[in-house]
Scaffold this motif. Structure first.
Motif, PDB file in Angstrom:
ATOM      1  N   LEU A  77      26.636  48.695  34.123  1.00  0.00           N
ATOM      2  CA  LEU A  77      26.083  49.315  35.331  1.00  0.00           C
ATOM      3  C   LEU A  77      26.795  50.614  35.695  1.00  0.00           C
ATOM      4  O   LEU A  77      26.460  51.246  36.689  1.00  0.00           O
ATOM      5  N   ASP A  78      27.784  51.003  34.888  1.00  0.00           N
ATOM      6  CA  ASP A  78      28.554  52.224  35.096  1.00  0.00           C
ATOM      7  C   ASP A  78      29.189  52.263  36.491  1.00  0.00           C
ATOM      8  O   ASP A  78      29.112  53.262  37.205  1.00  0.00           O
ATOM      9  N   LEU A  79      29.807  51.146  36.862  1.00  0.00           N
ATOM     10  CA  LEU A  79      30.450  51.043  38.166  1.00  0.00           C
ATOM     11  C   LEU A  79      31.860  51.625  38.093  1.00  0.00           C
ATOM     12  O   LEU A  79      32.521  51.565  37.061  1.00  0.00           O
ATOM     13  N   LYS A  80      32.304  52.164  39.210  1.00  0.00           N
ATOM     14  CA  LYS A  80      33.657  52.703  39.294  1.00  0.00           C
ATOM     15  C   LYS A  80      34.612  51.551  39.602  1.00  0.00           C
ATOM     16  O   LYS A  80      34.361  50.760  40.508  1.00  0.00           O
ATOM     17  N   SER A  81      35.691  51.464  38.853  1.00  0.00           N
ATOM     18  CA  SER A  81      36.679  50.423  39.132  1.00  0.00           C
ATOM     19  C   SER A  81      37.725  50.976  40.097  1.00  0.00           C
ATOM     20  O   SER A  81      38.106  52.137  40.018  1.00  0.00           O
ATOM     21  N   SER A  82      38.128  50.128  41.024  1.00  0.00           N
ATOM     22  CA  SER A  82      39.092  50.525  42.038  1.00  0.00           C
ATOM     23  C   SER A  82      40.086  49.388  42.246  1.00  0.00           C
ATOM     24  O   SER A  82      39.720  48.318  42.733  1.00  0.00           O
ATOM     25  N   TRP A  83      41.336  49.622  41.862  1.00  0.00           N
ATOM     26  CA  TRP A  83      42.364  48.603  42.046  1.00  0.00           C
ATOM     27  C   TRP A  83      42.616  48.442  43.541  1.00  0.00           C
ATOM     28  O   TRP A  83      42.706  49.420  44.290  1.00  0.00           O
ATOM     29  N   THR A  84      42.718  47.198  43.991  1.00  0.00           N
ATOM     30  CA  THR A  84      42.932  46.906  45.400  1.00  0.00           C
ATOM     31  C   THR A  84      44.112  45.961  45.537  1.00  0.00           C
ATOM     32  O   THR A  84      44.121  44.898  44.922  1.00  0.00           O
ATOM     33  N   ARG A  95      54.103  40.820  51.725  1.00  0.00           N
ATOM     34  CA  ARG A  95      54.325  40.708  50.281  1.00  0.00           C
ATOM     35  C   ARG A  95      53.006  40.724  49.510  1.00  0.00           C
ATOM     36  O   ARG A  95      51.979  40.277  50.007  1.00  0.00           O
ATOM     37  N   ARG A  96      53.077  41.234  48.284  1.00  0.00           N
ATOM     38  CA  ARG A  96      51.924  41.279  47.396  1.00  0.00           C
ATOM     39  C   ARG A  96      51.631  39.871  46.897  1.00  0.00           C
ATOM     40  O   ARG A  96      52.535  39.141  46.512  1.00  0.00           O
ATOM     41  N   LEU A  97      50.358  39.483  46.906  1.00  0.00           N
ATOM     42  CA  LEU A  97      49.955  38.152  46.450  1.00  0.00           C
ATOM     43  C   LEU A  97      49.719  38.152  44.947  1.00  0.00           C
ATOM     44  O   LEU A  97      49.354  39.170  44.359  1.00  0.00           O
ATOM     45  N   ARG A  98      49.913  36.989  44.342  1.00  0.00           N
ATOM     46  CA  ARG A  98      49.683  36.824  42.907  1.00  0.00           C
ATOM     47  C   ARG A  98      48.383  36.087  42.672  1.00  0.00           C
ATOM     48  O   ARG A  98      48.010  35.193  43.425  1.00  0.00           O
ATOM     49  N   PHE A  99      47.718  36.443  41.604  1.00  0.00           N
ATOM     50  CA  PHE A  99      46.477  35.790  41.200  1.00  0.00           C
ATOM     51  C   PHE A  99      46.732  34.717  40.142  1.00  0.00           C
ATOM     52  O   PHE A  99      46.064  33.698  40.123  1.00  0.00           O
ATOM     53  N   SER A 100      47.693  34.972  39.254  1.00  0.00           N
ATOM     54  CA  SER A 100      47.920  34.081  38.110  1.00  0.00           C
ATOM     55  C   SER A 100      49.330  33.515  38.116  1.00  0.00           C
ATOM     56  O   SER A 100      50.240  34.085  38.722  1.00  0.00           O
ATOM     57  N   LYS A 101      49.491  32.400  37.430  1.00  0.00           N
ATOM     58  CA  LYS A 101      50.810  31.777  37.309  1.00  0.00           C
ATOM     59  C   LYS A 101      51.773  32.697  36.571  1.00  0.00           C
ATOM     60  O   LYS A 101      52.921  32.855  36.965  1.00  0.00           O
ATOM     61  N   SER A 102      51.278  33.325  35.502  1.00  0.00           N
ATOM     62  CA  SER A 102      52.139  34.172  34.672  1.00  0.00           C
ATOM     63  C   SER A 102      52.544  35.463  35.374  1.00  0.00           C
ATOM     64  O   SER A 102      53.612  36.009  35.111  1.00  0.00           O
ATOM     65  N   ASP A 104      51.190  38.217  34.775  1.00  0.00           N
ATOM     66  CA  ASP A 104      50.970  39.275  33.786  1.00  0.00           C
ATOM     67  C   ASP A 104      50.184  40.428  34.419  1.00  0.00           C
ATOM     68  O   ASP A 104      49.159  40.210  35.074  1.00  0.00           O
ATOM     69  N   LYS A 105      50.643  41.648  34.224  1.00  0.00           N
ATOM     70  CA  LYS A 105      50.041  42.816  34.871  1.00  0.00           C
ATOM     71  C   LYS A 105      48.562  42.976  34.522  1.00  0.00           C
ATOM     72  O   LYS A 105      47.741  43.280  35.396  1.00  0.00           O
ATOM     73  N   THR A 106      48.185  42.764  33.290  1.00  0.00           N
ATOM     74  CA  THR A 106      46.789  42.913  32.879  1.00  0.00           C
ATOM     75  C   THR A 106      45.899  41.906  33.600  1.00  0.00           C
ATOM     76  O   THR A 106      44.818  42.249  34.092  1.00  0.00           O
ATOM     77  N   ILE A 107      46.360  40.666  33.679  1.00  0.00           N
ATOM     78  CA  ILE A 107      45.600  39.615  34.366  1.00  0.00           C
ATOM     79  C   ILE A 107      45.519  39.924  35.858  1.00  0.00           C
ATOM     80  O   ILE A 107      44.446  39.853  36.473  1.00  0.00           O
ATOM     81  N   GLU A 108      46.651  40.279  36.440  1.00  0.00           N
ATOM     82  CA  GLU A 108      46.689  40.596  37.869  1.00  0.00           C
ATOM     83  C   GLU A 108      45.743  41.754  38.190  1.00  0.00           C
ATOM     84  O   GLU A 108      45.007  41.703  39.170  1.00  0.00           O
ATOM     85  N   ASP A 109      45.778  42.789  37.359  1.00  0.00           N
ATOM     86  CA  ASP A 109      44.918  43.949  37.592  1.00  0.00           C
ATOM     87  C   ASP A 109      43.434  43.602  37.474  1.00  0.00           C
ATOM     88  O   ASP A 109      42.614  44.125  38.228  1.00  0.00           O
ATOM     89  N   SER A 110      43.095  42.706  36.550  1.00  0.00           N
ATOM     90  CA  SER A 110      41.678  42.347  36.401  1.00  0.00           C
ATOM     91  C   SER A 110      41.156  41.626  37.643  1.00  0.00           C
ATOM     92  O   SER A 110      40.025  41.851  38.071  1.00  0.00           O
ATOM     93  N   TYR A 111      41.976  40.795  38.247  1.00  0.00           N
ATOM     94  CA  TYR A 111      41.572  40.113  39.478  1.00  0.00           C
ATOM     95  C   TYR A 111      41.528  41.078  40.674  1.00  0.00           C
ATOM     96  O   TYR A 111      40.712  40.924  41.573  1.00  0.00           O
ATOM     97  N   ALA A 112      42.438  42.037  40.699  1.00  0.00           N
ATOM     98  CA  ALA A 112      42.573  42.926  41.854  1.00  0.00           C
ATOM     99  C   ALA A 112      41.592  44.097  41.843  1.00  0.00           C
ATOM    100  O   ALA A 112      41.490  44.826  42.821  1.00  0.00           O
ATOM    101  N   THR A 113      40.844  44.256  40.767  1.00  0.00           N
ATOM    102  CA  THR A 113      39.916  45.376  40.667  1.00  0.00           C
ATOM    103  C   THR A 113      38.604  45.081  41.377  1.00  0.00           C
ATOM    104  O   THR A 113      38.023  44.014  41.208  1.00  0.00           O
ATOM    105  N   HIS A 114      38.182  46.041  42.183  1.00  0.00           N
ATOM    106  CA  HIS A 114      36.865  45.992  42.812  1.00  0.00           C
ATOM    107  C   HIS A 114      35.977  46.966  42.056  1.00  0.00           C
ATOM    108  O   HIS A 114      36.466  47.968  41.537  1.00  0.00           O
TER     109      HIS A 114
END
Length: 131
Positions: A77-84, A95-102, A104-114
Motif C-alpha cells: 500500500l506504499d504506507l509511510k512507516s513511523s517509529w513511535t 520508562r520505555r515499554l518493551r514488546f518482547s521478552k528478548s 531485540d531492537k529489530t523485534i521492538e522496532d517492528s512492534y513500535a512502528t505505525h
C-alpha cells in the motif's frame, strides 16, 4: 486460525484501519483480532506487565507472522512507516515499554512502528473540517 485465514484477517484489518483512520499499528491489529485484551494492554501500558508478548493470546510463531504480514501489506500500500515510542503511563519514572521478552531492537522496532497513508489522512482531515 490457520496461516491462510490469519493472512486474510490481517489484510482486511490493515485496509479497514487505513480507510477509517489513515493509519494503523501492530497493537491496533492485535486488539482488533482479540489476541490482546484492553485490560492486558492497559496493564502493559501502566507497567504491570514486563513485556507485551507475555499477555498476547497467541503464540510467538503467529505473532511473528502477523508482523511480517503487516510489513508486507504496508509495503504493497506504499504506507509511510513511523517509529513511535511507547512509554509507561502514570506518575513517576517515564520508562520505555518493551514488546518482547528478548528486547531485540529489530523485534521492538517492528512492534513500535505505525504505518501511515498520508493521502488518506489528508482526505479524512478535509472531510472532518467540512463537518
Amino acid at each position: 486460525m490457520n496461516s491462510t485465514d490469519l493472512d486474510k484477517d490481517v489484510k482486511r484489518l490493515v485496509h479497514e484501519n487505513v480507510y477509517d483512520k489513515g493509519f494503523f499499528s501492530v497493537v491496533d491489529i492485535l486488539l482488533q483480532q482479540n489476541y490482546l485484551t484492553n485490560k492486558d494492554y492497559d496493564d502493559w501500558r501502566f507497567g504491570r506487565v514486563d513485556y507485551l508478548e507475555k499477555v498476547c493470546k497467541i503464540n510467538l510463531v503467529k505473532l511473528t507472522l502477523i508482523n511480517k504480514l503487516i510489513m508486507k501489506y504496508s509495503t504493497e500500500l506504499d504506507l509511510k512507516s513511523s517509529w513511535t515510542g511507547y512509554n509507561q503511563y502514570g506518575k513517576g519514572i517515564n520508562r520505555r515499554l518493551r514488546f518482547s521478552k528478548s528486547g531485540d531492537k529489530t523485534i521492538e522496532d517492528s512492534y513500535a512502528t505505525h504505518y501511515i497513508d498520508k493521502e488518506r489522512m489528508i482526505e479524512l482531515n478535509e472531510k472532518s473540517a467540512i463537518n
